[in-house]
Every structure is written in C-alpha cells, then in structure tokens.
Enzyme design. Structure first.
Site, PDB file in Angstrom:
ATOM      1  N   THR A   1       0.844  -1.188   0.000  1.00 11.63           N
ATOM      2  CA  THR A   1       0.000   0.000   0.000  1.00 11.63           C
ATOM      3  C   THR A   1       0.868   1.221   0.000  1.00 11.63           C
ATOM      4  OG1 THR A   1      -1.225   1.454   1.476  1.00 11.63           O
ATOM      5  CG2 THR A   1      -0.301  -0.495   2.482  1.00 11.63           C
TER       6      THR A   1
ATOM      7  N   ASP B   1      -0.213   4.078   0.374  1.00 15.80           N
ATOM      8  CA  ASP B   1      -0.759   5.006   1.370  1.00 15.80           C
ATOM      9  C   ASP B   1      -0.305   4.668   2.792  1.00 15.80           C
ATOM     10  OD1 ASP B   1      -2.103   6.212  -0.677  1.00 15.80           O
ATOM     11  OD2 ASP B   1      -4.053   5.335  -0.212  1.00 15.80           O
TER      12      ASP B   1
ATOM     13  N   ARG C   1       3.986   6.950  -7.691  1.00 19.41           N
ATOM     14  CA  ARG C   1       3.834   5.495  -7.520  1.00 19.41           C
ATOM     15  C   ARG C   1       4.283   4.693  -8.745  1.00 19.41           C
ATOM     16  NH1 ARG C   1      -2.662   3.927  -7.656  1.00 19.41           N
ATOM     17  NH2 ARG C   1      -2.792   3.827  -9.908  1.00 19.41           N
TER      18      ARG C   1
HETATM   19  O1  LIG Z   1      -6.572   5.668  -9.880  1.00 24.43           O
HETATM   20  P1  LIG Z   1      -6.352   4.371  -9.182  1.00 24.43           P
HETATM   21  O2  LIG Z   1      -5.488   3.456  -9.932  1.00 24.43           O
HETATM   22  O3  LIG Z   1      -7.635   3.738  -8.767  1.00 24.43           O
HETATM   23  O4  LIG Z   1      -5.526   4.658  -7.872  1.00 24.43           O
HETATM   24  C1  LIG Z   1      -5.740   5.737  -7.045  1.00 24.43           C
HETATM   25  C2  LIG Z   1      -5.683   5.349  -5.620  1.00 24.43           C
HETATM   26  O5  LIG Z   1      -4.703   4.425  -5.269  1.00 24.43           O
HETATM   27  C3  LIG Z   1      -4.280   4.673  -3.937  1.00 24.43           C
HETATM   28  O6  LIG Z   1      -2.935   4.915  -3.988  1.00 24.43           O
HETATM   29  C4  LIG Z   1      -4.511   3.532  -3.021  1.00 24.43           C
HETATM   30  O7  LIG Z   1      -4.629   2.377  -3.748  1.00 24.43           O
HETATM   31  P2  LIG Z   1      -4.486   0.951  -3.128  1.00 24.43           P
HETATM   32  O8  LIG Z   1      -5.575   0.771  -2.131  1.00 24.43           O
HETATM   33  O9  LIG Z   1      -4.566   0.061  -4.296  1.00 24.43           O
HETATM   34  O10 LIG Z   1      -3.130   0.895  -2.475  1.00 24.43           O
HETATM   35  C5  LIG Z   1      -5.051   5.871  -3.452  1.00 24.43           C
HETATM   36  O11 LIG Z   1      -4.342   6.741  -2.643  1.00 24.43           O
HETATM   37  C6  LIG Z   1      -5.498   6.495  -4.735  1.00 24.43           C
HETATM   38  O12 LIG Z   1      -6.687   7.159  -4.581  1.00 24.43           O
END
Ligand SMILES: O=P(O)(O)OC[C@H]1O[C@](O)(COP(=O)(O)O)[C@@H](O)[C@@H]1O
Ligand SMILES: Nc1ncnc2c1ncn2[C@@H]1O[C@H](COP(=O)(O)OP(=O)(O)O)[C@@H](O)[C@H]1O
Ligand SMILES: [Mg+2]
Length: 502
Positions: free
Chosen positions: A223, A225, A380
């Site tokens: 994660t 986050d 990321r």
């Molecule tokens: O646009 P996507 O690919 O859905 O990802 C955005 C989201 O991914 C995140 O990084 C978290 O994703 P995960 O739960 O997959 O780790 C959020 O902070 C962000 O809102």
C-alpha cells in the site's frame, strides 16, 4: 514458558495462544490444523553453502515478536506475532511445488522487486522451479493465461516501475479463483496487494481450507498510502515520499519566485495522510499540510484563509500539501465507486486552488499567483529506491519461508523491525491512520506552524477525554478501534489507531 492454547477465533484465521504474564500469541494457521499426517522434509537450506555457516539461521518454533515494545514494569506482555524466517522442517518437496504470484490493486514502487525475489528465493533457497504469474490481478486466475516466471525472466524487473504481471481492481470471484488454483495444481499462492487484496486473500484461504487442500496462501502487504495496520510501514512508501519531494520543491520554487506565490501539491492518501505528512516533514518548505484525519475549515478565525494571509504577509509565499482524501466533507459527494468498491473522490487540489484564488480576488483584492501540481501517479509509477528494494527482498523471502514451512492464511510484515507472520484478519480489520493526537502530528504542526483547526473550546474537551499521563499511547496492543474516539464536534476526529514511527 507454559503456553496454553485457547482455541481459534474469527473463522479459524487466528489461533490465539495465551501464556504467562499476559502473553498472547496471535498465531497464523498451519496445514496441520486441518490436514493430518503430512510428510515433512529437512529444509534444503541446511546444505546450502551460503546459509549453512550462519549460526542460528533457522528460527526457533517458539520465537515470537511483541507488538508492544514500550512498556512499564507492570505492563502485561501483550500481543505477539510468530517470527518469520526459515524452519528446520518444510512441508513441500522442491519438485512438488507449483507456485503462483498475483498483484492486485493500485501500483506501488517495489511490486516488481517482490515478484523477482519470490521467484529467486524459491529457486535459490528451495530448488523450486515451477512459478506462474497470474495476469492482471484476481480476475486473471479465471480469465487469462498464466505467465511462466523463471529467475532469468525476472532478473532485471526490479529496475522498472509497475508490475510485470499487471494488476486490476474488482474481479474477485472466490469460487472461480479457487477452482483455477485447484485445476492448475497450484499449491503455493503469493498474493501482493493492499487491504482489499488481503481481504480477498483471506476468503481464498478460507475456501481452500474448506476444500481441505494443501495450498499455502501467503500475502505480501502493498500500500503506497501506508494504510495497513500493525506493520511498521509498507514497501514503496519511502520511495513515494522521496519522489513527492520533487513536486514540493517545484511548488516551492514557483511560489518563491512570484508575488504572493502559492504552490499547492496534491499527494495520494484516500483515507490516510501518511504520504502528505512524511513528505511535509521531510521537505521543511511546506507551510500547511492537510490530511483526511484532520478536518479543516476555510473561513473565519483559525481557518485556512486567515493562515494563508498571514503567511503571505510574513514570507511573501507559501506551499500547501494536501492529501487527496482531505476535506472531502467540504466538497459535494461523488457517490461513485471503483471496481473494488473504493469511493471515488473529488479533486480536492483543484477545488482548494479555486477557493483560494476566489477568496483573494473577491474578498481581499490581493494579487496572487497560484500553481497547482498534481504528481499523484508520478510518485507510484516508479521503481523502488534502495532501502525499499532491500525491504521488498526480505518480505518476499519471509513469505517463501512461511509457505515452505506449511504456514498459510498469513501476511508477512515488519513489526518493530522484525519480520513476522500476521493473521489476515489482523491486517484487514481496520485501516492505519495518522493519529492526530500523537507526537508525530504535533511535530508536523510545530514544523509548519499551521493552525490545528481545533478551537480552544474543542481542545479543552479533548483534554478532558485524554487518558492519564502514564497511559502508553503508542502501545499498539489494544488500539484496534477504527471509530473516531471523539467526534462530538464536526471538525474534530481523533483516531485511536496505532501510530507508526511515533
Ligand atoms: O486511480 P487508481 O489506480 O484507482 O488509484 C488511485 C488510488 O490508489 C491509492 O494509492 C490507493 O490504492 P491501493 O488501495 O490500491 O493501495 C489511493 O491513494 C489512490 O486514490
Ligand atoms: N472485501 C473483499 N473481499 C474480497 N475481495 C476484495 C475485497 N475488497 C477488495 N477485494 C479485491 O481485492 C483486489 C484489490 O482491491 P483494491 O481495494 O482495489 O486494492 P488494494 O488491495 O490495494 O486495497 C480487487 O481485485 C478486489 O476485487
Ligand atoms: Mg486499498
């Protein structure tokens, strides 16, 4: 020490074992819990020249790691997790293993490193050569062909961002996934993903156990986050914080060079503001950091506009970092979800930029130059940095050691600097959040000088609620409540979750 088993809890995901002086082991399942009389084999590492010279290379079966390390002399020993690492005995012969790896959810720096190291660890340490990649997340189990992974094909992948296997949200169909695992003769499943993925891994494990299959299910928590509880931090987080510095620097340069310059940087963090908080603490150029856990307001005394005005008058410029989930209560709700059921958010960075511009143009009639930088995907979609690479390697090795030793239904994770096996439900039962009553958030407030957005009356109320000064606030042992501890006031939300890095 005498340890007495008290049986299992929560759909046999967690065996709770109690010992003297308040010792509690939240143990992970093992094949022997549901398959009797399995043959075992000596660990091939015993004859591996690289490892056979290492003293005490194998982990003692009784080794456990405490969740709580700050203690008082009368504190009960508290919750422990099983220590990760190689065991003397393994439950698979090398040529019997058919492993697979899947990556799910959003991207995170280090995914390719984990994939590489699982393949290499299986090969170098355990002589396992049959490893399949599942294409495109959970749905790849039943809708795509598999990818053959060898040490050679994955050798360079850690230098690339993303995941060579592809990833996706949604598509978790438990029966179809387990049917595919069974049909393909897979007996070790390595699942790399965040909180949603680990929930999916838990139900896959439960179905596998119901069917009585000798299939190890091992999770590696991902994660960006940093919102997975219990573990010290998630891989890729350091890399993301480092990359965020580039955006903050740009915002600072732009702001400094203009009259009344403001740089606004939006960073990831749907529900947890860790990236924003650490990026702010690392940079020292940020004047205000806004995160989901600390509600803020714009107008009036102690509000954001007042603070911006003060900063501009005093310094001529300012930098604001805002986590994507901050202030969502101030925006019109979108009521949309992604394929995994995660709430889609409004762009708070654009919203706040417009609000600031309007306020300064209409109310204060002050000239203002505002630049909005959104590096969301840039932080990321990059390869992991050196320290994350090492971390990913150790997580992958732990997962392989655990599966080979017959453990299943577990996630590998770093707890107080030690690698452990954690039951799935411990990881999925709540999200890790910035605790705004902890010292770390106080450090941030004192480094930026921003308002806490809490009125004196509210502060007094919070003080009244506070536990006695001797309370171990960073204990981690009994802070599983995800509900706000105190939310009488709309602008106050205090989480009782465990604080990392306190
Ligand atoms: O646009 P996507 O690919 O859905 O990802 C955005 C989201 O991914 C995140 O990084 C978290 O994703 P995960 O739960 O997959 O780790 C959020 O902070 C962000 O809102
Ligand atoms: N409660 C759940 N039960 C089963 N599968 C889930 C659950 N929540 C999410 N998943 C699956 O896990 C995968 C990743 O979840 P997502 O929330 O997108 O990312 P992350 O794992 O990074 O939090 C998706 O394929 C999704 O269908
Ligand atoms: Mg998630």
């Amino acid at each position: 020490m005498a340890i007495s088993s008290t049986g299992s809890q929560n759909d046999y995901q967690m065996n709770v074992v109690k010992g003297e002086f308040g010792y509690v082991l939240e143990d992970v399942p093992h094949f022997i819990d549901y398959i009797p009389d399995l043959p075992t084999y000596p660990n091939p590492l015993r004859s591996n020249p690289a490892y056979s010279v290492v003293k005490q290379y194998f982990v003692d079966v009784d080794d456990t790691v405490p969740q709580k390390i700050v203690v008082h002399k009368d504190t009960p020993r508290g919750v422990h997790f099983r220590r990760a690492g190689p065991r003397q005995k393994v439950y698979f012969a090398s040529d019997e293993v058919q492993a697979c790896i899947v990556t799910c959810g959003g991207l995170c720096p280090g995914l390719n490193t984990v994939i590489r190291e699982i393949v290499h660890s299986l090969d170098c340490m355990y002589g396992v050569s049959k490893v399949l990649g599942i294409d495109g997340g959970y749905r790849g189990f039943y809708s795509k062909n598999t990818i053959t992974l060898t040490p050679k094909t994955v050798n360079d992948i850690h230098k690339r961002g993303g995941t060579i296997l592809g990833t996706s949200r949604g598509g978790h169909e438990t029966m179809k996934i387990v049917d595919s695992i069974q049909d393909r003769g897979i007996n070790q499943v390595y699942i790399i993903g965040g909180d949603g993925t680990q929930k999916g891994a838990a139900v896959i494990y439960e179905e596998i156990r119901k069917r009585g299959l000798k299939v190890a299910v091992a999770g590696i928590p991902k994660t960006i986050d940093n919102d997975i509880p219990v573990i010290d931090k998630s891989f890729g987080f350091d890399t993301a914080v480092e990359e965020a510095q580039r955006a903050i620097n740009a915002a600072h340069v732009e702001a400094e060079s203009a009259e009344n310059g403001i740089g606004v940087v939006k960073l990831m963090g749907r529900y947890s503001g860790f990236i924003a908080m650490y990026a702010t603490l690392a940079s020292r150029d940020v004047d205000c950091c806004l995160i989901p856990e600390s509600p803020f307001y714009l107008e009036g005394e102690g509000g954001l506009f007042e603070y911006i005005e003060t900063c501009l008058k005093e310094n001529g410029h300012m930098v604001i970092v805002i986590a994507e989930g901050a202030g969502q209560e101030l925006l019109a709700a979108k009521n949309e979800q992604d394929a995994s059921g995660n709430r889609l958010l409004q762009d708070v960075g654009l919203w706040i930029s417009q609000k600031i511009k309007d306020h300064f143009a209409n109310q204060l009639k002050m000239p203002l130059t505002l630049k909005y930088i959104d590096p969301t995907y840039m932080v990321r979609a990059i390869p992991s940095n050196a320290s994350d690479n090492v971390y990913c390697t150790l997580l992958a090795q732990s997962a392989v050691h655990g599966a080979m030793a017959g453990y299943t239904g577990f996630t590998t994770g770093l707890v107080n600097g030690r690698h452990t096996f954690i039951p799935f439900n411990r990881i999925t039962e709540r999200q890790n959040k910035v605790v705004t009553t902890d010292r770390m958030w106080a450090r941030l407030l004192s480094s930026t000088n921003q308002p806490s957005f809490i009125s004196p009356k509210e502060t007094a109320e919070i003080q009244k609620q506070k536990k006695p000064a001797t309370q171990l606030l960073d204990d981690g042992g009994d802070c599983y409540d995800d509900k706000p501890a105190y939310n009488k006031f709309s602008r106050v939300s205090l989480y009782t979750g465990c604080a990392s890095y306190n």
